[in-house]
Design a protein around this motif. Structure first.
Motif, PDB file in Angstrom:
ATOM      1  N   UNK A 199      -4.057 -11.312  -1.272  1.00 32.30           N
ATOM      2  CA  UNK A 199      -2.708 -11.555  -0.723  1.00 32.30           C
ATOM      3  C   UNK A 199      -2.391 -10.654   0.418  1.00 32.30           C
ATOM      4  N   UNK A 200      -1.960 -11.304   1.659  1.00 35.16           N
ATOM      5  CA  UNK A 200      -1.591 -10.559   2.638  1.00 35.16           C
ATOM      6  C   UNK A 200      -0.175 -11.452   3.205  1.00 35.16           C
ATOM      7  N   UNK A 219      12.636 -12.033  10.250  1.00 31.82           N
ATOM      8  CA  UNK A 219      12.896 -13.135   9.862  1.00 31.82           C
ATOM      9  C   UNK A 219      11.932 -14.259   9.568  1.00 31.82           C
ATOM     10  N   UNK A 220      10.791 -14.133   9.956  1.00 32.96           N
ATOM     11  CA  UNK A 220       9.732 -14.827   9.877  1.00 32.96           C
ATOM     12  C   UNK A 220       8.340 -14.203   9.411  1.00 32.96           C
ATOM     13  N   UNK A 221       7.653 -14.763   8.556  1.00 34.35           N
ATOM     14  CA  UNK A 221       6.339 -13.958   8.166  1.00 34.35           C
ATOM     15  C   UNK A 221       5.395 -15.101   8.129  1.00 34.35           C
ATOM     16  N   UNK A 222       4.025 -14.682   8.016  1.00 38.93           N
ATOM     17  CA  UNK A 222       2.790 -15.422   7.666  1.00 38.93           C
ATOM     18  C   UNK A 222       2.104 -14.738   6.506  1.00 38.93           C
ATOM     19  N   UNK A 223       1.526 -15.655   5.845  1.00 37.66           N
ATOM     20  CA  UNK A 223       0.910 -15.301   4.419  1.00 37.66           C
ATOM     21  C   UNK A 223      -0.135 -15.948   4.251  1.00 37.66           C
ATOM     22  N   UNK A 224      -1.254 -15.280   3.535  1.00 31.74           N
ATOM     23  CA  UNK A 224      -2.279 -15.799   3.115  1.00 31.74           C
ATOM     24  C   UNK A 224      -2.299 -16.822   1.715  1.00 31.74           C
ATOM     25  N   UNK A 225      -3.138 -17.642   1.567  1.00 32.87           N
ATOM     26  CA  UNK A 225      -2.903 -18.594   0.437  1.00 32.87           C
ATOM     27  C   UNK A 225      -2.405 -17.917  -0.727  1.00 32.87           C
ATOM     28  N   UNK A 283      -5.967 -15.542   7.666  1.00 31.14           N
ATOM     29  CA  UNK A 283      -5.694 -14.327   6.852  1.00 31.14           C
ATOM     30  C   UNK A 283      -6.747 -14.257   5.460  1.00 31.14           C
ATOM     31  N   UNK A 284      -7.036 -15.449   5.109  1.00 31.82           N
ATOM     32  CA  UNK A 284      -7.679 -15.684   3.879  1.00 31.82           C
ATOM     33  C   UNK A 284      -9.060 -15.084   4.259  1.00 31.82           C
ATOM     34  N   UNK A 285      -9.842 -15.627   5.437  1.00 32.54           N
ATOM     35  CA  UNK A 285     -10.921 -15.051   5.721  1.00 32.54           C
ATOM     36  C   UNK A 285     -11.079 -13.417   6.319  1.00 32.54           C
ATOM     37  N   UNK A 286      -9.830 -12.993   6.764  1.00 31.01           N
ATOM     38  CA  UNK A 286     -10.110 -11.633   7.247  1.00 31.01           C
ATOM     39  C   UNK A 286      -9.992 -10.744   5.864  1.00 31.01           C
ATOM     40  N   UNK A 287      -9.030 -11.134   4.906  1.00 30.21           N
ATOM     41  CA  UNK A 287      -8.992 -10.411   3.637  1.00 30.21           C
ATOM     42  C   UNK A 287      -9.746 -10.712   2.505  1.00 30.21           C
ATOM     43  N   UNK A 288     -10.706 -11.618   2.794  1.00 34.36           N
ATOM     44  CA  UNK A 288     -11.719 -12.112   1.734  1.00 34.36           C
ATOM     45  C   UNK A 288     -10.825 -12.720   0.491  1.00 34.36           C
ATOM     46  N   UNK A 289      -9.905 -13.432   0.702  1.00 31.75           N
ATOM     47  CA  UNK A 289      -8.951 -14.016  -0.210  1.00 31.75           C
ATOM     48  C   UNK A 289      -7.855 -13.417  -0.721  1.00 31.75           C
TER      49      UNK A 289
END
Length: 534
Positions: A136-137, A145-151, A128-134
């Protein structure tokens, strides 16, 4: 608006089939007679409109006993990833959204289903960091009930620090730190990063899902709303009930609002708002609490480990606190709605309801929301105590590509066991849990009748219709008003092009809703039949 009308020439499902030649008389928004045409004609003024349905089907308006209206509004105007087939699809969509979004706004997406991705996994924080250029995603898994997030998103809520996992949740870590995946209550702080949604955006979303539900024949709903950060929307949903109170009068449905709250005093406070006007089809009379998570994320609490992973789920509320909340709501005369999916959680939910009802006898209509995996003892106790199961038959379709693998053969026949529940005498209501699942009632009926998973648990067409009419009304404590075509009931009706209770099971989903009537007023006509119910 026509105040008196007789419907004739239709197959009338009440929800069971009625004798041929049955007509229905409606006056001032209510059904005044059901039976032979001459009897219905005699019950109406001489100038009543006569509607010949010419062999079509007239059924009670459909009831959706569990959905999330404000979340539905947000989904209508957001990045939705339910059609993604690969990780590349997901990451491309994130990159596109990043290019179209201001740099300081978190990119939020919904309905991500790793089981439908070719790689069968969720993206990592690094991807996600790479796709969104760092930037917040935050991407919410389809179970909510679950999520994935960028750094950047993880750091914004301090999940980059060891020991920051909230009670009832988990920040998944490996040797290098957070992977990006969070579970259950850990999702809420990330959703708090979601950009503010304008009232205009909420209005636009509401119009979209309102019109869709009317086109699908829905006339009554039970709306789940948060009052604090507790719930699937986290901090972003703390004002859900307030927002819903500002929007509720823009829908024609009969509305029961159910508050997700740790404090029953919130119910009385919110009753000062438009959410509680029983004479106007608005009631706020129930509270909801969560005991576990979901099957999709393996956080639903099970007696034995999942077949495809050595975990048994994640409890989300301490037993003592669950007992306190159930007892407080019961003593306040409120309906209690307990989210419980796994067989251990459903056992615990029914047990605490049984304890409270035994300690404080009296009428009640408490519910278990989902009741997805059940053991025989729990089913029997549900029948004994009078606990309603509010189920989502459409999940049999949306989960078919992974359910057997996750549950395992021993438990599969106890998963979504609709036949077992009805045979045991348990009251069962159909619902969608929208926006997690689709609101299409006919598709849900199809799933309940034409079962590929545990076919011995299939329902008949009439039983499936009853789940979404009389069963839903009973779950909402409104069976004297809704869910059946009978004198005295509100004239909530749906006109169908065929009888979904007798057509081949595989064609139920292709049945068309031709018109939807709410309190005697036509709110939807199929575009191919504009002449119907002028």
């Amino acid at each position: 608006m026509t105040t008196a009308r007789i419907y004739r020439g239709a197959t009338v499902l009440a929800p069971e089939p009625t004798p041929p030649g049955t007509a229905v008389a409606v006056a001032d928004g209510r059904i005044v007679a059901v039976g032979p045409e001459d009897r219905c004609t005699a019950a109406l003024p001489s100038d009543a409109e006569v509607v010949d349905l010419d062999g079509r089907v007239l059924a009670p308006g459909f009831v959706d006993a569990h959905l999330h209206p404000l979340v539905m509004c947000v989904f209508e105007t957001s990045l939705v990833l339910d059609r993604a087939g690969t990780l590349a699809d997901v990451l491309d969509a994130v990159a596109d959204q990043a290019r179209a979004t201001a740099p300081d706004r978190t990119i939020v997406g919904f309905q991500l289903d790793d089981e439908r991705l070719a790689e069968r996994r969720l993206p990592t924080a690094a991807e996600l960091d790479a796709a969104a250029a760092g930037r917040a995603v935050v991407l919410l898994r389809r179970d909510g009930h679950h999520a994935v997030a960028s750094s950047a998103a993880l750091a914004a809520v301090s999940y980059d620090r060891p020991g920051s996992d909230p009670a009832g949740g988990e920040v998944v870590r490996d040797a290098t730190g957070p992977t990006g995946l969070v579970r259950e209550t850990a999702v809420a702080p990330l959703l708090g990063l979601m950009p503010d949604v304008t009232f205009e955006e909420l209005e636009a979303g509401l119009v979209a899902w309102r019109d869709r539900l009317l086109a699908q024949g829905v006339t009554a709903i039970s709306a789940m709303c948060q009052t604090t950060a507790e719930g699937p929307s986290g901090d972003a949903g703390a004002l859900e009930a307030v927002g819903w109170s500002a929007l509720v009068d823009r829908v024609p449905f009969d509305v029961q609002t159910i508050l997700i709250t740790p404090d029953v005093a919130d119910v009385e406070q919110m009753r000062a708002r438009p959410l509680h006007r029983p004479g106007a089809g608005r009631r706020l009379d129930a509270v909801k609490l969560f005991l576990d998570g979901t099957l999709g994320g393996r956080t639903a609490c099970m007696h034995q480990p999942y077949a495809d992973h050595d975990v048994t789920g994640l409890p989300t509320l301490a037993p003592a606190e669950a007992r306190r909340r159930v007892e407080a709501a019961h003593l306040a005369g409120l309906q209690v709605c307990i989210h419980a999916i796994g067989d251990r959680a459903t056992r615990d939910a029914v047990a605490v309801l049984a304890e409270v009802v035994a300690a404080h006898p009296g009428p009640h209509r408490h519910r278990v929301e989902h009741a997805s995996v059940l053991d025989d003892a729990t089913v029997e106790q549900m029948a004994e105590v009078g606990v309603t199961a509010v189920v989502q038959p459409i999940s049999l379709r949306s989960e078919s590509h992974w359910l057997a693998r996750r549950i395992g053969p021993e438990r599969l026949g106890r998963t979504y066991p609709f036949r077992r529940l009805l045979d045991a005498g348990v009251a069962v209501a159909g619902s969608s849990d929208a926006p997690i699942e689709a609101t299409d009632v006919l598709a849900a009926m199809h799933a309940a009748v034409d079962r590929r998973i545990a076919p011995e648990q299939a329902l008949t067409g009439a039983e499936a219709l009853a789940l979404h009419t009389r069963g839903g009304a009973r779950a909402r404590r409104t069976e004297d008003e809704f869910g059946s075509i009978a004198p005295g009931r509100r004239a909530d009706l749906v006109v169908l092009d065929r009888d979904p209770t007798v057509v081949p099971a595989g064609t139920i989903a292709s049945t068309r809703v031709l018109a939807t009537v709410v309190a005697g007023t036509v709110h939807h006509r199929h575009p191919d039949h504009p002449e119907l119910l002028p």
